[in-house]
Design an enzyme around this catalytic site. Sequence first.
Site, PDB file in Angstrom:
ATOM      1  N   LYS A   8      32.815  39.742  44.683  1.00 50.86           N
ATOM      2  CA  LYS A   8      32.598  38.303  44.862  1.00 50.86           C
ATOM      3  C   LYS A   8      33.730  37.473  44.257  1.00 50.86           C
ATOM      4  O   LYS A   8      33.876  36.292  44.584  1.00 50.86           O
ATOM      5  CB  LYS A   8      31.264  37.877  44.249  1.00 50.86           C
ATOM      6  CG  LYS A   8      31.151  37.992  42.748  1.00 50.86           C
ATOM      7  CD  LYS A   8      29.778  37.560  42.272  1.00 50.86           C
ATOM      8  CE  LYS A   8      29.611  37.712  40.770  1.00 50.86           C
ATOM      9  NZ  LYS A   8      30.546  36.876  39.992  1.00 50.86           N
ATOM     10  N   ASP A   9      34.558  38.090  43.385  1.00 51.35           N
ATOM     11  CA  ASP A   9      35.683  37.369  42.789  1.00 51.35           C
ATOM     12  C   ASP A   9      36.929  37.386  43.665  1.00 51.35           C
ATOM     13  O   ASP A   9      37.887  36.662  43.394  1.00 51.35           O
ATOM     14  CB  ASP A   9      36.047  37.988  41.427  1.00 51.35           C
ATOM     15  CG  ASP A   9      34.970  37.785  40.370  1.00 51.35           C
ATOM     16  OD1 ASP A   9      34.194  36.818  40.495  1.00 51.35           O
ATOM     17  OD2 ASP A   9      34.898  38.594  39.428  1.00 51.35           O
ATOM     18  N   ARG A  15      26.570  27.336  43.176  1.00 50.83           N
ATOM     19  CA  ARG A  15      25.625  27.910  44.138  1.00 50.83           C
ATOM     20  C   ARG A  15      24.224  28.027  43.533  1.00 50.83           C
ATOM     21  O   ARG A  15      23.217  27.659  44.160  1.00 50.83           O
ATOM     22  CB  ARG A  15      26.122  29.300  44.570  1.00 50.83           C
ATOM     23  CG  ARG A  15      25.092  30.137  45.346  1.00 50.83           C
ATOM     24  CD  ARG A  15      25.573  31.561  45.526  1.00 50.83           C
ATOM     25  NE  ARG A  15      25.740  32.265  44.261  1.00 50.83           N
ATOM     26  CZ  ARG A  15      24.757  32.883  43.610  1.00 50.83           C
ATOM     27  NH1 ARG A  15      23.528  32.864  44.086  1.00 50.83           N
ATOM     28  NH2 ARG A  15      24.980  33.509  42.472  1.00 50.83           N
ATOM     29  N   ARG A  16      24.159  28.540  42.312  1.00 51.29           N
ATOM     30  CA  ARG A  16      22.862  28.669  41.650  1.00 51.29           C
ATOM     31  C   ARG A  16      22.271  27.300  41.321  1.00 51.29           C
ATOM     32  O   ARG A  16      21.077  27.082  41.454  1.00 51.29           O
ATOM     33  CB  ARG A  16      23.006  29.519  40.380  1.00 51.29           C
ATOM     34  CG  ARG A  16      23.276  30.999  40.665  1.00 51.29           C
ATOM     35  CD  ARG A  16      23.567  31.752  39.388  1.00 51.29           C
ATOM     36  NE  ARG A  16      23.803  33.175  39.639  1.00 51.29           N
ATOM     37  CZ  ARG A  16      24.643  33.930  38.951  1.00 51.29           C
ATOM     38  NH1 ARG A  16      25.352  33.396  37.955  1.00 51.29           N
ATOM     39  NH2 ARG A  16      24.786  35.212  39.242  1.00 51.29           N
ATOM     40  N   ARG A  28      29.618  28.890  30.431  1.00 56.28           N
ATOM     41  CA  ARG A  28      30.543  29.980  30.712  1.00 56.28           C
ATOM     42  C   ARG A  28      30.400  31.005  29.607  1.00 56.28           C
ATOM     43  O   ARG A  28      29.688  30.814  28.639  1.00 56.28           O
ATOM     44  CB  ARG A  28      31.985  29.471  30.789  1.00 56.28           C
ATOM     45  CG  ARG A  28      32.316  28.791  32.121  1.00 56.28           C
ATOM     46  CD  ARG A  28      33.806  28.887  32.410  1.00 56.28           C
ATOM     47  NE  ARG A  28      34.239  30.268  32.543  1.00 56.28           N
ATOM     48  CZ  ARG A  28      35.512  30.647  32.510  1.00 56.28           C
ATOM     49  NH1 ARG A  28      36.475  29.763  32.337  1.00 56.28           N
ATOM     50  NH2 ARG A  28      35.832  31.918  32.648  1.00 56.28           N
ATOM     51  N   ARG A  63      25.961  34.171  27.105  1.00 59.23           N
ATOM     52  CA  ARG A  63      25.001  33.446  27.940  1.00 59.23           C
ATOM     53  C   ARG A  63      23.567  33.705  27.502  1.00 59.23           C
ATOM     54  O   ARG A  63      22.747  32.789  27.437  1.00 59.23           O
ATOM     55  CB  ARG A  63      25.215  33.831  29.411  1.00 59.23           C
ATOM     56  CG  ARG A  63      26.587  33.404  29.918  1.00 59.23           C
ATOM     57  CD  ARG A  63      26.774  33.675  31.392  1.00 59.23           C
ATOM     58  NE  ARG A  63      28.157  33.426  31.795  1.00 59.23           N
ATOM     59  CZ  ARG A  63      28.520  32.936  32.967  1.00 59.23           C
ATOM     60  NH1 ARG A  63      27.615  32.651  33.874  1.00 59.23           N
ATOM     61  NH2 ARG A  63      29.792  32.744  33.241  1.00 59.23           N
ATOM     62  N   CYS A  81      36.390  26.144  45.537  1.00 65.73           N
ATOM     63  CA  CYS A  81      35.803  26.948  44.467  1.00 65.73           C
ATOM     64  C   CYS A  81      34.557  26.306  43.876  1.00 65.73           C
ATOM     65  O   CYS A  81      33.741  26.985  43.250  1.00 65.73           O
ATOM     66  CB  CYS A  81      36.833  27.168  43.366  1.00 65.73           C
ATOM     67  SG  CYS A  81      37.449  25.637  42.627  1.00 65.73           S
TER      68      CYS A  81
END
Length: 324
Positions: free
Chosen positions: A85-86, A138-139, A160, A166, A251
């Site tokens: 996904k990166d 997105r989340r 981040r 996290r 992005c």
Amino acid sequence: MNGPETVTPLRLGTRRSALAMAQSGMVAEEVAKITGRRVELVEITTYGDVSRESLAQIGGTGVFVSALRDALLEGRIDLAVHSLKDLPTAAPAGLLLAAVPEREDVRDALIARDGLTLAELVGKAGGRTVRIGTGSPRRMAQLNAWARAHDADLETVAIRGNVDTRINYVTSGELDAVVLATAGLNRLGRHAEITEHLDTALMLPAPGQGALAVECVDPTLAAVLARLDHAPTRAAVVAERALLATLEAGCSAPVAALAAWAGTELRLDGVVGTTDGAELLKMSANGPLVPDETAEEQAAALGRALATRLLDSGAANLMGERAR
């Protein structure tokens, strides 16, 4: 006769994070099996690892992979492992996507205080705003859309950091929950900390989420590494990434996509929205997919077709500035 210990080891480039090292270590074991050569991990620091800015500020696309790709092109490593996904949708000349191993769980996971689910967090809030951390637009878009649909008092907080950082937001009481990729937690052996797997109907994943990419330069090595390839996973991520490329999403654009096999067809779901959840455009497409040498082009065509439908329905207006 030279044995595996006397043959020059293969140099596998990886980011330094615990998750990247775990993922790369798994691939290294498989590469050693199929090549008969020792594989050593070469740790490389990417700009995305050292910057404390949000991914939207630093230009999220490619910030975790460019240093690895430079090392490949300069001959400092023989292969590299990325979270798929990166990867930018356009690959530099000279690089080969040698393998896409079988995908892990694609879902996002909630890690919440007191072992609560999303619905329980909201239901037991007692009039207090529920604060959920994520660094992903997105989340944010999909969580906020869910909150609007359920009249829930929920705030998404941009964060981040690595997995420990996290999760510490929750254990310290600063946040009620965080959302992380299930695949990463599984690979780190931390699946027991998940309090809820978020259904894809609520939270569609990022294009390529849960999949890894193995890149190299040498065609001979690529032919060997191809034994690690999982054709159904590759077709699925090709469709998802074709959708992303056709949307030309920046992005900071909240875009989600997930392709899955359904018999002899490939089903692709796509979501484009605004981060506040006020607008969320969801569409699906199905297309026959014959597992032959044209499978990737068939999958890519499905992704482009769904992206075109999303654009025709106003997706560009939801994404803000598009990447060029």
